[in-house]
Design an enzyme around this catalytic site. Structure first.
Site, short mmCIF file in Angstrom:
data_model
loop_
_atom_site.label_atom_id
_atom_site.label_comp_id
_atom_site.label_asym_id
_atom_site.label_seq_id
_atom_site.Cartn_x
_atom_site.Cartn_y
_atom_site.Cartn_z
N ASP A 89 6.58 7.92 12.51
CA ASP A 89 6.15 7.21 11.31
C ASP A 89 4.64 7.29 11.12
OD1 ASP A 89 8.73 6.45 10.80
OD2 ASP A 89 8.47 4.34 11.32
N ARG A 130 8.18 14.06 6.32
CA ARG A 130 8.73 12.98 5.48
C ARG A 130 7.59 12.50 4.58
NH1 ARG A 130 10.96 8.43 9.10
NH2 ARG A 130 12.78 9.76 9.06
P1 FDA Z 1 8.08 2.72 -5.77
O1 FDA Z 1 7.44 1.69 -4.91
O2 FDA Z 1 7.38 3.16 -6.99
O3 FDA Z 1 9.53 2.24 -6.11
C1 FDA Z 1 10.38 2.94 -6.99
C2 FDA Z 1 11.63 2.11 -7.21
O4 FDA Z 1 12.32 1.94 -5.97
C3 FDA Z 1 11.35 0.66 -7.67
O5 FDA Z 1 11.20 0.58 -9.04
C4 FDA Z 1 12.59 -0.04 -7.14
O6 FDA Z 1 13.69 0.19 -8.00
C5 FDA Z 1 12.86 0.64 -5.84
N1 FDA Z 1 12.17 -0.04 -4.72
C6 FDA Z 1 11.05 0.38 -4.08
N2 FDA Z 1 10.73 -0.47 -3.07
C7 FDA Z 1 11.64 -1.47 -3.11
C8 FDA Z 1 11.83 -2.63 -2.34
N3 FDA Z 1 11.03 -2.96 -1.31
N4 FDA Z 1 12.88 -3.43 -2.66
C9 FDA Z 1 13.72 -3.12 -3.66
N5 FDA Z 1 13.58 -2.01 -4.43
C10 FDA Z 1 12.56 -1.19 -4.17
N6 FDA Z 1 5.51 3.99 4.44
C11 FDA Z 1 4.49 4.19 5.32
O7 FDA Z 1 3.35 3.84 5.05
N7 FDA Z 1 4.74 4.80 6.52
C12 FDA Z 1 5.98 5.24 6.88
O8 FDA Z 1 6.16 5.78 7.97
C13 FDA Z 1 7.04 5.05 5.95
N8 FDA Z 1 8.30 5.47 6.23
C14 FDA Z 1 9.26 5.46 5.24
C15 FDA Z 1 10.49 6.07 5.48
C16 FDA Z 1 11.43 6.13 4.45
C17 FDA Z 1 12.74 6.81 4.71
C18 FDA Z 1 11.13 5.57 3.17
C19 FDA Z 1 12.11 5.65 2.04
C20 FDA Z 1 9.93 4.92 2.96
C21 FDA Z 1 8.99 4.85 3.98
N9 FDA Z 1 7.77 4.21 3.80
C22 FDA Z 1 6.76 4.40 4.73
C23 FDA Z 1 7.58 3.29 2.66
C24 FDA Z 1 6.95 3.98 1.46
O9 FDA Z 1 5.62 4.31 1.74
C25 FDA Z 1 6.98 3.08 0.20
O10 FDA Z 1 6.27 1.92 0.46
C26 FDA Z 1 8.36 2.70 -0.27
O11 FDA Z 1 9.27 3.73 -0.09
C27 FDA Z 1 8.32 2.36 -1.78
O12 FDA Z 1 7.87 3.49 -2.51
P2 FDA Z 1 8.82 4.36 -3.49
O13 FDA Z 1 8.48 5.77 -3.28
O14 FDA Z 1 10.24 4.01 -3.28
O15 FDA Z 1 8.32 4.05 -4.94
#
Ligand code: FDA
Length: 321
Positions: free
Chosen positions: A147, A197
């Site tokens: 991570d 990732r």
């Molecule tokens: P965005 O935040 O724009 O969300 C898009 C849509 O997704 C929202 O409109 C909503 O519908 C849904 N959504 C997003 N977050 C939600 C929540 N908490 N609850 C409900 N719905 C939600 N970060 C990091 O700094 N280090 C890491 O190692 C990782 N590892 C990691 C692994 C995996 C498999 C994932 C999917 C994510 C991570 N992250 C992470 C977290 C990542 O950086 C980020 O904070 C979240 O994925 C939210 O960003 P989105 O890309 O989903 O977009």
């Protein structure tokens, strides 16, 4: 980092709170918090995590499991984390997933939980601990991904990953699109065999190192995704954002990648319907499954990402008082 950051003024406060041991005690002590935590965390025990993975595999999705914990300052705690992963990997052997590539089973590691932050020899201790886990994972045919944590750890994490990849060439890592440096990191890490990732980023970072505006983070994500898709590695598209998912599908088609040459990833409990839709469309989708008692930091980052989660939390607080 959430693309909703600019309309969630509490985000920086929640992310600062995510690192406060005093608030951790208060929040963890609230009885009703458990119900909310269960939305994002598979459970406190290994058996709960294995049961969740079993269901995920049965639905055609893949899984990566994270034993919760971070910022360890006690070597005994780092050892306990290694033991938890070794035990989890033994129970992976009981799961019936085929071990073809792409690997349905994976573990995700935070180097700060493995000793990276220890004052003496932290980086070496984390490397040795991650090496032990990667050795056990290789034996049961599971993948390992490291991570990404806050930007002060990025150089150390990437150099540890490079060292681990000498013995475990399939070992992957996470890059955070909100960091200014990440597009260049993607270029350097998009070679053959490299598993990256790509996420937006979830920590509180200063403007000197990270994009602050959601639109800038999204634009960076799209640029990084293109670099990875144009490269020779295995991109792991970790986002719930429909715009990024569509972009990934477009880039994959344009570069002639088969569904075995990349995958989507989402967090446990978030957009489960979209997870199933991607699988029904023939895509690979991996669920990030956190478990354990140290859920506080992870939970607070999920609250910070989405005002609706925070409102749900506040309403529960009010109705329980
Ligand atoms: P965005 O935040 O724009 O969300 C898009 C849509 O997704 C929202 O409109 C909503 O519908 C849904 N959504 C997003 N977050 C939600 C929540 N908490 N609850 C409900 N719905 C939600 N970060 C990091 O700094 N280090 C890491 O190692 C990782 N590892 C990691 C692994 C995996 C498999 C994932 C999917 C994510 C991570 N992250 C992470 C977290 C990542 O950086 C980020 O904070 C979240 O994925 C939210 O960003 P989105 O890309 O989903 O977009």
């Amino acid at each position: 980092m959430s693309a909703l950051a600019s309309i969630n003024p509490l985000r920086p406060v929640l992310l600062a709170a995510a690192r406060s041991p005093r608030l951790e005690k208060t929040v963890a002590g609230m009885g009703m918090t458990r119900k909310l935590v269960d939305r994002f965390v598979a459970g406190e025990s290994e058996s709960a995590a294995v049961a969740a993975v079993h269901d995920i595999l049965a639905s055609g999705r893949f899984a990566t499991v994270d034993y919760l914990g971070e910022d360890t300052t006690d070597p005994a705690q780092a050892d306990a984390t290694v033991d938890a992963y070794l035990s989890l990997l033994r129970s992976y052997a009981t799961l019936t997933a085929s071990l073809d590539a792409p690997r349905p089973l994976e573990v995700s590691l935070k180097l700060s939980a493995l000793g990276q932050a220890l004052p003496v020899d932290g980086e070496k201790i984390a490397l040795d601990n991650a090496h032990r886990i990667a050795t056990a994972a290789a034996k049961v045919g599971a993948w390992v991904t490291v991570d990404a944590e806050d930007h002060t750890t990025t150089d150390s994490t990437l150099s540890t990953v490079r060292a681990l990849r000498e013995d475990f060439p399939t070992l992957g890592t996470v890059l955070q699109a909100y960091l200014h440096r990440t597009e260049q990191d993607c270029r350097e890490l998009s070679g053959v065999g490299s598993r990256i990732r790509l996420c937006k980023g979830a920590y509180k970072e200063p403007a000197s190192v990270a994009f602050q505006k959601p639109a800038d983070v999204d634009a960076s994500y799209a640029r990084c995704l293109k670099v990875l898709m144009d490269g020779d590695g295995y991109p792991m598209v970790a986002s719930h954002d429909p715009v990024m998912i569509d972009a990934a599908l477009r880039f994959a088609r344009a570069t002639g990648r088969s569904v075995d040459d990349y995958e989507f990833q989402m967090l446990f409990g978030i957009r489960a319907g979209e997870q199933q839709r991607l699988v029904a469309d023939g895509e690979h989708l991996r669920v990030y499954v956190p478990y354990g008692t140290a859920w506080y930091g992870y939970f607070m980052r999920r609250l910070a990402e989405r005002p609706a989660n925070l409102m749900f939390f506040m309403r529960s607080l009010a109705s329980n008082n």
